[in-house]
Design an enzyme around this catalytic site. Structure first.
Site, mmCIF file in Angstrom:
data_model
loop_
_atom_site.group_PDB
_atom_site.id
_atom_site.type_symbol
_atom_site.label_atom_id
_atom_site.label_comp_id
_atom_site.label_asym_id
_atom_site.label_seq_id
_atom_site.Cartn_x
_atom_site.Cartn_y
_atom_site.Cartn_z
ATOM 1 C CD1 TRP A 1 -25.656 33.779 13.223
ATOM 2 C CD2 TRP A 1 -27.471 34.095 12.472
ATOM 3 N NE1 TRP A 1 -26.452 32.774 13.598
ATOM 4 C CE2 TRP A 1 -27.745 32.873 13.248
ATOM 5 C CE3 TRP A 1 -28.937 34.176 11.672
ATOM 6 C CZ2 TRP A 1 -28.849 32.225 13.345
ATOM 7 C CZ3 TRP A 1 -30.020 33.679 11.852
ATOM 8 C CH2 TRP A 1 -30.075 32.508 12.849
ATOM 9 C CG ASP B 1 -25.807 39.734 14.786
ATOM 10 O OD1 ASP B 1 -26.157 39.576 15.699
ATOM 11 O OD2 ASP B 1 -26.338 39.039 13.868
ATOM 12 C CE LYS C 1 -28.369 32.801 19.425
ATOM 13 N NZ LYS C 1 -28.626 33.261 18.025
#
Ligand SMILES: *Cc1c(COP(=O)(O)O)cnc(C)c1O
Length: 361
Positions: A103, A172, A196
């Protein structure tokens, strides 16, 4: 209650049963309006109250200072990879990124389209098995911010301390927001895809320091400007109403659980149980170095790929799904976000011991 299985999926992930049940009712008739929650106008007083409550609870639980805006955006966490540099890195400006996994790498790729990106740390060669410690990288003076992924969902690594720098942090937090206490004032911007730890797919929460909005250039597309969404309180266009509503319900649930400190204690307990099981012998091997271990995603291997496959299959037969590791590292991964119950972890640990006894390497 319907028969539930223990869902270890990395995302979309398990949600509290109470939230599913309440939302099923509200889907048909929201607060006696005679309309389902997804049929309400986003500008109605009922839906305005839903959004305001979600924001209020998020502020309360995370102790977000008054000089930060909370935005509910679309396009997934991945859209933040380009929105951040588009808003803050034009005209050759510089930023520092830490490459700790897939990511981070994707965010670096997008950022490079807009600014000068200094990748101050990468351990791709070690297959991202840890996060850096403070002395391992430097943040150049000209950098606007230091960008890091607080929890690396795929590799199962997590920053247990905030990176050390004078610069503001951008992060993030898709896979660990609200899982532990956080000093928001160190940040310029935090974002998290909801699917999530916050709710369903479809909404991305952005927490942004207000003064940064003055730096947003006026010559970028309206929808891609943080200023647009901040000025219109996330109502410039139709927001992802249903996803925002569920986030609000999840936040209510979290508050009832006792808030951040209470959930952080349970998260510690869950992660400790799993890592103890991994460390109890040589059969299971954790992917992450001990000091970088994630409390949200526990990635591990068995003695062989065949045993891993058998483990995943048998676990599923016993009501534990979603344990397959990400295709980039293989093996197994147990994702144990806030809403994942402690009993599910206990059950997995029992199964791990049993599987080891019955299938010696
Ligand atoms: C899942 C995930 C993403 C991608 O989220 P999308 O909403 O699918 O774009 C980004 N960053 C992290 C840390 C993730 O876990």
């Amino acid at each position: 209650m319907v028969a539930r299985i223990y869902n270890f999926s990395p995302g979309p992930a398990t949600l509290p049963y109470e939230v599913l049940e309440q939302s099923a009712k509200d889907m048909v008739n929201f607060q006696e309006t005679g309309m389902g929650v997804i049929e309400l106008s986003h500008r109605s007083k009922e839906f305005t109250a839903v959004t305001e409550q979600a924001e209020r609870l998020l502020r309360e639980l995370l102790e977000i200072p008054g000089n930060y805006k909370v935005l509910f955006l679309q396009g997934g966490a991945s859209s933040q990879f380009y929105m951040i540099p588009m808003n803050f890195l034009g005209k050759g400006r510089k930023a520092t990124y830490l490459n700790t996994g897939t990511w981070a790498k994707k965010a670096i790729k997008e950022a490079t389209l807009f600014g000068k990106i200094d990748v101050a740390f990468s351990n791709e060669k070690e297959n991202f098995n840890r996060v850096p410690s403070a002395g391992e990288y430097t943040v150049s003076n000209e950098s606007e911010f230091l960008y890091f992924v607080s929890n690396n969902t795929i590799y199962g690594t997590q920053f247990h301390n905030l990176p050390k720098t004078e610069k503001m942090l951008f992060s993030d937090m898709s896979s660990d927001i609200l899982s532990r206490r956080l000093d928001i004032s160190r940040f310029g911007l935090i974002f998290a895809g909801a699917q999530k730890n916050l709710g369903p797919a479809g909404v991305t929460v952005v927490i942004i320091r207000e003064d940064l909005l003055d730096r947003v250039p006026s010559d970028i597309p309206t929808m891609l400007s943080y200023k647009t969404h901040a000025d219109k309180k996330s109502m410039f266009n139709t927001p992802p109403c249903f996803a925002i509503y569920i986030v609000g319900e999840v936040l209510k649930w979290l508050k009832n659980m006792g808030g951040i400190d209470a959930i952080a204690r349970i998260n510690d307990q869950k992660a400790n149980l799993l890592y103890e099981a991994i460390d109890s012998g040589n059969y299971y091997r954790g992917h992450a170095e001990a000091s970088s271990r994630s409390k949200m995603n526990v990635s591990f291997n068995l003695p062989s790929a065949e045993l891993e496959q058998q483990f995943i299959t048998e676990a599923a037969q016993k009501g534990m799904s979603g344990l397959k590791g990400h295709r980039s590292i293989g093996g197994c991964r147990a994702s144990i976000y806030n809403a994942f119950p402690l009993e599910g972890v206990t059950k997995l640990v029992e199964f791990m011991h049993e599987f080891e006894r019955e299938n010696p390497a």
